[in-house]
Design a protein around this motif. Structure first.
Motif, PDB file in Angstrom:
ATOM      1  N   ASP A 284       0.823  -1.210   0.000  1.00  0.00           N
ATOM      2  CA  ASP A 284       0.000   0.000   0.000  1.00  0.00           C
ATOM      3  C   ASP A 284       0.858   1.262   0.000  1.00  0.00           C
ATOM      4  OD1 ASP A 284       1.073  -0.222   2.478  1.00  0.00           O
ATOM      5  OD2 ASP A 284      -0.806  -0.089   3.603  1.00  0.00           O
ATOM      6  N   ASP A 285       2.168   1.091  -0.343  1.00  0.00           N
ATOM      7  CA  ASP A 285       3.156   2.178  -0.415  1.00  0.00           C
ATOM      8  C   ASP A 285       3.503   2.766   0.951  1.00  0.00           C
ATOM      9  OD1 ASP A 285       3.634   2.024  -3.140  1.00  0.00           O
ATOM     10  OD2 ASP A 285       1.959   3.353  -3.633  1.00  0.00           O
ATOM     11  N   TYR A 286       3.107   2.095   2.022  1.00  0.00           N
ATOM     12  CA  TYR A 286       3.566   2.504   3.347  1.00  0.00           C
ATOM     13  C   TYR A 286       5.039   2.144   3.468  1.00  0.00           C
ATOM     14  CZ  TYR A 286       3.744   3.214   8.371  1.00  0.00           C
ATOM     15  OH  TYR A 286       4.078   3.678   9.629  1.00  0.00           O
ATOM     16  N   LEU A 287       5.836   3.062   3.949  1.00  0.00           N
ATOM     17  CA  LEU A 287       7.291   2.909   3.954  1.00  0.00           C
ATOM     18  C   LEU A 287       7.819   2.930   5.377  1.00  0.00           C
ATOM     19  CD1 LEU A 287       9.729   4.488   1.448  1.00  0.00           C
ATOM     20  CD2 LEU A 287      10.159   4.855   3.877  1.00  0.00           C
ATOM     21  N   VAL A 288       8.694   1.990   5.694  1.00  0.00           N
ATOM     22  CA  VAL A 288       9.336   1.917   7.007  1.00  0.00           C
ATOM     23  C   VAL A 288      10.851   1.971   6.803  1.00  0.00           C
ATOM     24  CG1 VAL A 288       9.756   0.475   9.028  1.00  0.00           C
ATOM     25  CG2 VAL A 288       7.457   0.607   8.049  1.00  0.00           C
ATOM     26  N   THR A 289      11.517   2.820   7.566  1.00  0.00           N
ATOM     27  CA  THR A 289      12.971   2.978   7.442  1.00  0.00           C
ATOM     28  C   THR A 289      13.638   2.759   8.792  1.00  0.00           C
ATOM     29  OG1 THR A 289      12.701   4.602   5.660  1.00  0.00           O
ATOM     30  CG2 THR A 289      14.836   4.527   6.757  1.00  0.00           C
ATOM     31  N   GLU A 290      14.702   1.970   8.791  1.00  0.00           N
ATOM     32  CA  GLU A 290      15.535   1.767   9.979  1.00  0.00           C
ATOM     33  C   GLU A 290      16.937   2.273   9.656  1.00  0.00           C
ATOM     34  OE1 GLU A 290      15.988   0.191  14.014  1.00  0.00           O
ATOM     35  OE2 GLU A 290      14.294   0.740  12.751  1.00  0.00           O
ATOM     36  N   ASN A 291      17.465   3.137  10.516  1.00  0.00           N
ATOM     37  CA  ASN A 291      18.746   3.787  10.252  1.00  0.00           C
ATOM     38  C   ASN A 291      19.841   3.198  11.143  1.00  0.00           C
ATOM     39  OD1 ASN A 291      20.651   6.231  11.335  1.00  0.00           O
ATOM     40  ND2 ASN A 291      20.277   6.410   9.145  1.00  0.00           N
ATOM     41  N   PHE A 292      21.022   2.978  10.527  1.00  0.00           N
ATOM     42  CA  PHE A 292      22.185   2.479  11.267  1.00  0.00           C
ATOM     43  C   PHE A 292      23.380   3.383  10.960  1.00  0.00           C
ATOM     44  CE2 PHE A 292      19.529  -1.138  10.125  1.00  0.00           C
ATOM     45  CZ  PHE A 292      19.305  -1.751  11.347  1.00  0.00           C
ATOM     46  N   GLN A 293      23.992   3.946  11.979  1.00  0.00           N
ATOM     47  CA  GLN A 293      25.240   4.690  11.790  1.00  0.00           C
ATOM     48  C   GLN A 293      26.384   3.693  11.709  1.00  0.00           C
ATOM     49  OE1 GLN A 293      25.607   7.574  14.938  1.00  0.00           O
ATOM     50  NE2 GLN A 293      24.275   9.027  13.894  1.00  0.00           N
ATOM     51  N   ILE A 294      27.258   3.866  10.709  1.00  0.00           N
ATOM     52  CA  ILE A 294      28.383   2.958  10.536  1.00  0.00           C
ATOM     53  C   ILE A 294      29.687   3.730  10.592  1.00  0.00           C
ATOM     54  CG2 ILE A 294      27.010   1.313   9.189  1.00  0.00           C
ATOM     55  CD1 ILE A 294      28.372   2.372   6.669  1.00  0.00           C
ATOM     56  N   LEU A 295      30.727   3.049  11.002  1.00  0.00           N
ATOM     57  CA  LEU A 295      32.062   3.640  11.094  1.00  0.00           C
ATOM     58  C   LEU A 295      32.957   2.961  10.067  1.00  0.00           C
ATOM     59  CD1 LEU A 295      34.024   5.545  12.667  1.00  0.00           C
ATOM     60  CD2 LEU A 295      34.550   3.583  14.126  1.00  0.00           C
ATOM     61  N   LEU A 296      33.485   3.731   9.137  1.00  0.00           N
ATOM     62  CA  LEU A 296      34.355   3.177   8.108  1.00  0.00           C
ATOM     63  C   LEU A 296      35.815   3.441   8.463  1.00  0.00           C
ATOM     64  CD1 LEU A 296      32.527   4.039   4.740  1.00  0.00           C
ATOM     65  CD2 LEU A 296      32.283   2.066   6.234  1.00  0.00           C
ATOM     66  N   ASN A 297      36.676   2.469   8.173  1.00  0.00           N
ATOM     67  CA  ASN A 297      38.101   2.621   8.403  1.00  0.00           C
ATOM     68  C   ASN A 297      38.851   1.927   7.279  1.00  0.00           C
ATOM     69  OD1 ASN A 297      38.004  -0.177   9.003  1.00  0.00           O
ATOM     70  ND2 ASN A 297      37.607   0.253  11.161  1.00  0.00           N
ATOM     71  N   ARG A 298      40.159   1.911   7.355  1.00  0.00           N
ATOM     72  CA  ARG A 298      40.983   1.188   6.378  1.00  0.00           C
ATOM     73  C   ARG A 298      41.917   0.279   7.152  1.00  0.00           C
ATOM     74  NH1 ARG A 298      41.713   1.683   1.138  1.00  0.00           N
ATOM     75  NH2 ARG A 298      40.643   3.706   1.055  1.00  0.00           N
ATOM     76  N   THR A 299      41.628  -1.022   7.096  1.00  0.00           N
ATOM     77  CA  THR A 299      42.424  -1.990   7.850  1.00  0.00           C
ATOM     78  C   THR A 299      43.061  -2.990   6.898  1.00  0.00           C
ATOM     79  OG1 THR A 299      40.435  -3.348   8.170  1.00  0.00           O
ATOM     80  CG2 THR A 299      40.986  -1.790   9.896  1.00  0.00           C
ATOM     81  N   ALA A 300      44.087  -3.645   7.379  1.00  0.00           N
ATOM     82  CA  ALA A 300      44.791  -4.635   6.570  1.00  0.00           C
ATOM     83  C   ALA A 300      44.094  -5.964   6.680  1.00  0.00           C
ATOM     84  CB  ALA A 300      46.237  -4.751   7.041  1.00  0.00           C
TER      85      ALA A 300
END
Length: 300
Positions: A284-300
């Motif tokens: 029915d075009d009802y929209l649900v959004t869940e937000n997640f904050q992420i931490l990006l890095n550069r690892t070996a």
């Protein structure tokens, strides 16, 4: 009488680390002998900041805080005034990649909407006022040196239902009943590794039309007196199309696009952060959004 310039770096992938020396050759191809007033090579690294139209006029302090930040600014005279013979001439060059002043660090190359971090070589063969100066630019990439990855990454479990939505009790009554659970392998991820997890639809009163994963960049420009914070979408991946079978795990898999993402960056003048949105669109075009904050890095 034509002059063609080309800057050829010795490193094919054009990726360098802070403290290294960028080297290569300047190739000049002339159809005939020409006079010049000197050959100069410039090395420039800039953080260009801007604010969206909706923020213009809100904080006057922003106009001072969005000035470009210089990370590299070097000039090298490759040749004094003289002549270039007909044919091909190659001039070698070497320049150190060191930020001599504040912030005394070279940030990773990043192409955003309101924050852009770029590094450029520019060569000029200066000519007299009757002849056009020949120029050539070459962009290269700065990356952080990889650090050691953490021993163990903690999983993040989530559950989405009408009860978890930020709605009033009256609004929740009108929402169709559903339950979606899942797990993210980690909210801390290396930019060269995929972001992974899974979700499971347990039940839903209204059929699902689509499930999507959005990767979002959150760019902040400003200072203590005022700041502008804008979130823009980098990519949108559909992981389910149409109503899905209940209680079957659906994998989540995102690869971070090169240049449009970088390790999470927080400075006194700007920030580059990232988020992931899980979007469920019902029939029915009802929209649900869940937000997640992420931490990006550069690892070996």
């Amino acid at each position: 009488m034509s002059v063609n310039l080309d800057i050829k770096l010795r490193r094919g992938n054009k990726i360098y680390f802070e403290g290294e020396t960028i080297s290569g050759v300047l190739q000049i191809v002339c159809s005939s002998e020409i006079k010049h007033e000197g050959i100069v090579l410039s090395l420039e690294g800039l953080v260009n900041l801007s604010i969206s139209n909706k923020n213009v006029g809100i904080f006057e302090a922003l106009y001072n805080s969005v000035k470009p930040i210089s990370l590299l600014n070097q000039h090298s005279d490759l040749a004094p005034s003289g002549k270039l013979p007909a044919g091909t001439t190659e001039i070698p060059f070497e320049l150190p990649l060191i930020c001599p002043k504040e912030p005394k660090i070279l940030y990773e190359t990043y192409h955003g909407v309101f924050v852009n971090i770029t590094y450029m070589l520019k060569c000029e063969v200066k000519r007299s006022f009757l002849a056009k100066t020949a120029t050539k630019t070459q962009q290269f990439i700065i990356q952080y040196r990889p650090t050691r990855a953490p021993e163990k990454k903690s999983e993040v479990n989530f559950s989405i239902s009408p009860e978890t939505l930020q709605k009033s009790a009256k609004e929740r009554i009108a929402i169709p009943r559903f339950l979606i659970t899942g797990v993210l392998d980690s909210t801390e991820s290396c930019v060269t590794q995929p972001f992974t997890g899974s979700l499971t639809v347990h039940h839903t009163e209204v059929p699902i039309k689509s499930i999507e994963i959005q990767l979002v960049r959150v760019e902040t420009c400003g200072c203590a007196e005022g700041y502008a914070r804008d979130a823009t979408e980098i990519q949108n991946i559909q992981i389910a199309d149409g109503n899905v079978c209940p209680k079957i795990p659906i994998p989540i898999y995102i690869t971070f696009p090169r240049l449009f993402t970088c390790p999470t960056l927080i400075t006194k003048n700007f920030k580059v952060e990232f988020e992931v949105n899980l979007v469920v669109v019902f029939g029915d075009d009802y929209l649900v959004t869940e937000n997640f904050q992420i931490l990006l890095n550069r690892t070996a």
